[in-house]
Design an enzyme around this catalytic site. Structure first.
Site, PDB file in Angstrom:
ATOM      1  N   SER A  70     -37.552   3.224  27.062  1.00  0.00           N
ATOM      2  CA  SER A  70     -37.117   1.831  26.927  1.00  0.00           C
ATOM      3  C   SER A  70     -35.663   1.646  27.318  1.00  0.00           C
ATOM      4  O   SER A  70     -34.853   2.552  27.188  1.00  0.00           O
ATOM      5  CB  SER A  70     -37.291   1.370  25.474  1.00  0.00           C
ATOM      6  OG  SER A  70     -38.635   1.283  25.152  1.00  0.00           O
ATOM      7  N   SER A 116     -35.905   7.415  19.417  1.00  0.00           N
ATOM      8  CA  SER A 116     -36.000   8.186  18.180  1.00  0.00           C
ATOM      9  C   SER A 116     -35.558   9.607  18.461  1.00  0.00           C
ATOM     10  O   SER A 116     -35.815  10.132  19.548  1.00  0.00           O
ATOM     11  CB  SER A 116     -37.447   8.252  17.667  1.00  0.00           C
ATOM     12  OG  SER A 116     -38.035   6.999  17.719  1.00  0.00           O
ATOM     13  N   GLU A 133     -49.193   9.267  22.518  1.00  0.00           N
ATOM     14  CA  GLU A 133     -48.390   8.894  21.363  1.00  0.00           C
ATOM     15  C   GLU A 133     -49.125   7.878  20.489  1.00  0.00           C
ATOM     16  O   GLU A 133     -49.124   7.977  19.259  1.00  0.00           O
ATOM     17  CB  GLU A 133     -47.063   8.315  21.844  1.00  0.00           C
ATOM     18  CG  GLU A 133     -46.050   8.185  20.727  1.00  0.00           C
ATOM     19  CD  GLU A 133     -44.744   7.576  21.211  1.00  0.00           C
ATOM     20  OE1 GLU A 133     -44.637   7.224  22.401  1.00  0.00           O
ATOM     21  OE2 GLU A 133     -43.844   7.454  20.377  1.00  0.00           O
ATOM     22  N   GLU A 191     -48.798  -7.449  21.460  1.00  0.00           N
ATOM     23  CA  GLU A 191     -49.275  -8.339  22.521  1.00  0.00           C
ATOM     24  C   GLU A 191     -49.711  -7.532  23.757  1.00  0.00           C
ATOM     25  O   GLU A 191     -50.741  -7.826  24.364  1.00  0.00           O
ATOM     26  CB  GLU A 191     -48.173  -9.337  22.896  1.00  0.00           C
ATOM     27  CG  GLU A 191     -47.922 -10.416  21.850  1.00  0.00           C
ATOM     28  CD  GLU A 191     -47.205  -9.913  20.607  1.00  0.00           C
ATOM     29  OE1 GLU A 191     -46.596  -8.822  20.648  1.00  0.00           O
ATOM     30  OE2 GLU A 191     -47.265 -10.596  19.564  1.00  0.00           O
TER      31      GLU A 191
END
Lengths: 395, 413
Positions: free
Chosen positions: B150, B182, B265, B392
């Protein structure tokens, strides 16, 4: 709260049964047949019922072999009910298997069982159980509105039961009646002067309900006098799972037709299914249906092995399946748009089935309460015996 | 099937070996299976880790020591290939060992949670030598991985990311910024998705690399989040040098690598690797909470508790059915996606319930065990709807890939 560790297995026979029932449904349970039966309130023709009961063996699926059944687990009947639930064919199957056979198998009365179950399992007679008052709910603490009085060797029934599934047409009427010993189950068979069967107007025309007025009707006691409550509870637990399976099938039908329609119907230059508002609705329907289906299979396997978890599992299955069907039938109308709101379109038939089955065999509020009791009440009792010291509570 | 796998474990004497390994090192867990109200860590309900850095470092040392010992005893990767340090047994043997391990107080292995996510990716896409170097380390605790996907301008729409990698001889120079990472602050390696073909926009111009997180040019800054704590980082990559041998997959294959990683994941999250899991543990805690608040006879509380627990149980059933279908040779592609949505939905349901249940006790800390601690659950819950593909995006994937609905019109890429 117990972690569920039931082994899920997928015997190939389950898939085979599903295929066989699907073939039957496509051939004999089309929309035209369903509408004719629903609009005229005539019972299913005996030939079609024979196919269901004799050729497919659906009525006797869970009945032990020595009583003329297939001795299969509840998973099998659930799969059949799910497949049949995709169509709304009015048939005596649910009342006969879940209620009549269910009661006879659990009432602890070998002679009644041997006398009546083989005929029910073979589809030679149909049956039902009357157990509710005018409000349509079962409450074991409430005195039935039918009174049984001794008459020589037999009994006579007087009073009224309401909301009796297939009550106008069933050959064998089992009924919960009040005696001096408490609520008991009675069997009324054959043509009975004094029994007035009045079909009730129903929101869902594909499943008939009747009010039965008993005026000095001869009947035989089934099982131990005063033992109706645990019998009916056990029957309703099983009936709830089978009905939940049927609801999953109904919901699946609604999803399938909605997805097909959303893929072909265009608005503003593109298929409506490409809009997220529609797509996400379909996915939510799908998620609820898959969850409910898994809960139904788990509950059915609990019934087969008589697991201690069966009662809350049944309540979870019934609640989730009711919610899934409720959503799927309503959203299917929404996705079909104006056409979905017309009488000609079948969507309303499923919407009606969803609403009426939501209340049948325990509404969600009652099933929530069963689950809450399994979490809070049972443990509270055991806590009382091994009460933790107050000092454990950190202030 | 289950029986066969148990035999595998016991025939090799593994079961005994496993038990003696565990018993030598750890004591039997006292609290296994039963929650005692007022005992233990009431903050265990938090959805996201929010560790104190010093405590975390100490915990990492303990976890790593245990993990190395477990690996060196041959128990670290039972279902892994022998050539990479695994024991070559079945997945069921691994599950069986995990069940044994759960009976003991073993250090949390959450630091190493990408072991089973990155390994299949490395084995499939990486240079075999690079894969060999890292896979063993991932399971032995020598290597901790993170995902550098990201970006501030590209979350669920990874195709629009802008971190650049430019080839200079046989070394790539990487520049850009990643976010929501993370584990980056203790990770040794990062799987980074970068734009390599500047003239190609969208997913086709992306390539994946294995970045050494300890080298100059990699700067990790903790990101403070809604919960007040920090379980994610920003990662700044400035002139970071990555040898071409550390390219994961071909040039332009990065999109596929990232999607495969996310798929694995999501499966892991769905089957309960995430703290909330299917919620069974939190279900027990909610029951205990209702009772401790004296609300066990409140009809509305009873209804809502049942609703939440039903949803948890449904998730569990869905999981069981999925694994039964897998064992039967079926591959239900929708299941990781459904599991992700189920988890999101269930955490929302539980969060609303616990908020209403606690009321003022959630708004201010009364010092009572097991009450205010839920703030980390309630505040963390919105994040679950965003991570590993927003709800979404997951809806779109199910709608299109599973139900076969027409695609959302997309800009040309």
């Amino acid at each position: 709260m117990t972690t569920t560790t039931a082994d899920y297995t997928w015997p190939s026979e389950l898939a085979e049964l599903r295929d066989v029932v699907a073939a039957f449904r496509e051939r004999h349970a089309g929309e035209a047949a369903v509408r004719t039966l629903a609009e005229t309130t005539t019972p299913l023709d005996s030939r079609t019922w024979q196919i269901m009961a004799e050729q497919l063996g659906l009525a006797g699926l869970t009945v032990p072999e020595e009583l003329g059944g297939a001795g299969a687990g509840y998973e099998f009947l659930a799969v059949a009910m799910e497949e049949l639930g995709k169509s709304l064919l009015p048939s005596p199957l649910l009342a006969t298997t879940a209620l009549a056979i269910g009661t006879l198998m659990r009432a602890g009365d070998a002679s009644a069982r041997e006398r009546l179950v083989p005929a029910l399992a073979a589809g030679q007679i149909t049956g039902t159980l009357g157990y509710t008052g005018a409000d349509g709910h079962w409450d074991p603490a409430r005195k039935p509105q039918v009174r049984a009085t001794r008459n020589g060797d037999g009994w006579r029934l007087d009073g009224t039961v309401h909301h009796v599934l297939d009550g106008a047409s069933a050959d064998l009427v089992l009924v919960v009646a009040d005696t001096d010993e408490g609520s008991s189950v009675f069997a009324a068979e054959g043509p009975l002067p004094g029994l007035v069967r009045s079909p009730m107007a129903t929101l869902d025309g594909t499943r008939s309900q009747a009010r039965l007025d008993f005026h000095d009707v001869p009947a035989t006691a089934v099982g131990v006098l005063g033992a109706a409550a645990p019998t009916v509870e056990a029957v309703l637990t099983r009936a709830a799972v089978l009905l939940a399976a049927e609801q999953v099938g109904g919901a699946q039908y609604c999803l399938d037709t909605a997805v097909t329609y959303a893929g072909t119907r265009t608005q503003f230059g593109r298929a409506i299914g490409s809009y997220q508002a529609i797509k996400h609705k379909c996915v939510d329907m799908y998620l609820e249906i898959e969850s409910a289906r898994a809960a139904v299979y788990y509950a059915a396997s609990c019934l087969t092995v008589n697991s201690a978890d069966a009662e809350p599992a049944a309540s979870i299955a019934k609640t989730l399946a009711s919610a899934a069907f409720d959503r799927a039938s309503a959203d299917s109308i929404q996705i079909h748009g104006g056409i979905g709101f017309t009488w000609e379109h079948p969507a309303h038939l499923y919407f009606r089935r969803a609403i009426s089955t939501r209340a049948l065999f325990g509404d969600p509020r009652r099933h929530h309460e069963v689950v809450a009791a399994s979490l809070l009440d049972r443990t509270t009792r055991s806590d009382a015996s091994t009460s933790p010291p107050e000092s454990r509570r950190v202030q | 099937m289950k029986v066969d796998d148990e035999r595998v474990l016991s025939d090799d004497g593994l079961e005994n070996r496993a038990l003696s390994f565990l018993a030598d090192r750890r004591r039997r867990s006292r609290t296994q299976g039963a929650l005692v109200w007022g005992e233990g860590d009431d903050g265990a309900v938090a959805i996201w880790d929010d560790p104190d850095p010093d405590v975390e470092r100490a915990e990492l040392d303990v976890a790593r020591t245990y993990r190395r010992a477990r690996f060196d005893a041959g128990l670290g990767w039972l279902d892994g290939p022998v050539e990479h340090g695994g024991a070559g047994l079945s997945a069921a043997s691994q599950r069986r060992f995990a069940a044994l391990e759960a009976q003991f107080d073993t250090p949390s292995q959450a630091f190493f949670k990408l072991d089973r996510v990155l390994t299949p990716i490395l084995l499939r896409y990486a240079d075999p030598e690079i894969a060999r170097q890292h896979v063993r380390g991932l399971f032995r605790g020598d290597v901790i991985g993170c995902e550098l996907f990201s970006e501030p301008g590209a979350g669920s729409d990874l195709a629009s990311l802008t971190t650049k990698a430019v080839l200079d001889g046989d070394t790539w120079i990487v520049d850009g910024q990643k976010v929501w990472t993370s584990d980056a602050h203790y990770a040794d390696i990062g799987l980074a998705l970068c734009r390599t073909e500047s003239q190609v926009s969208g997913r086709k111009g992306l390539t994946a690399f294995l970045v050494d997180m300890r080298q100059p040019g990699v700067e990790v800054r903790p990101l403070r989040q809604i919960t007040g704590g920090s379980s994610f980082n920003e990662v700044f990559l400035t002139g970071v040098r990555v040898p071409d041998s550390h390219r994961i997959g071909a040039r332009g294959q990065g999109w596929e690598v990232a999607q495969e990683t996310l798929k694995i994941e999501r499966t892991a999250i769905g089957v309960g690797m995430g703290r909330g899991g299917a919620g069974v543990a939190n279900g027990e805690r909610l029951v205990a909470l209702v009772r401790s608040l004296g609300l066990e006879n409140d009809p509305i509380v009873r209804q809502r508790l049942a609703e939440v627990v039903m949803a948890f149980r449904a998730a569990k059933h869905l999981q069981h059915v999925t694994s039964a279908r897998r064992r039967a040779g079926d591959n239900p592609t929708a299941s990781p996606l459904l599991a992700k949505l189920t988890l999101s939905n269930n955490l929302r349901l539980a969060s609303r319930f616990v908020t209403d249940l606690l009321g003022p006790r959630l708004a201010a800390d009364t010092g009572e065990w097991g009450t205010f601690a839920w703030n980390q659950f309630v505040l963390g819950e919105p994040g679950m709807h965003i991570m590993a593909g927003t709800d979404e995006v997951v809806h779109n994937m199910i709608g299109e890939q599973v139900l076969g609905l027409p695609r959302e019109p997309r800009p040309q890429s």
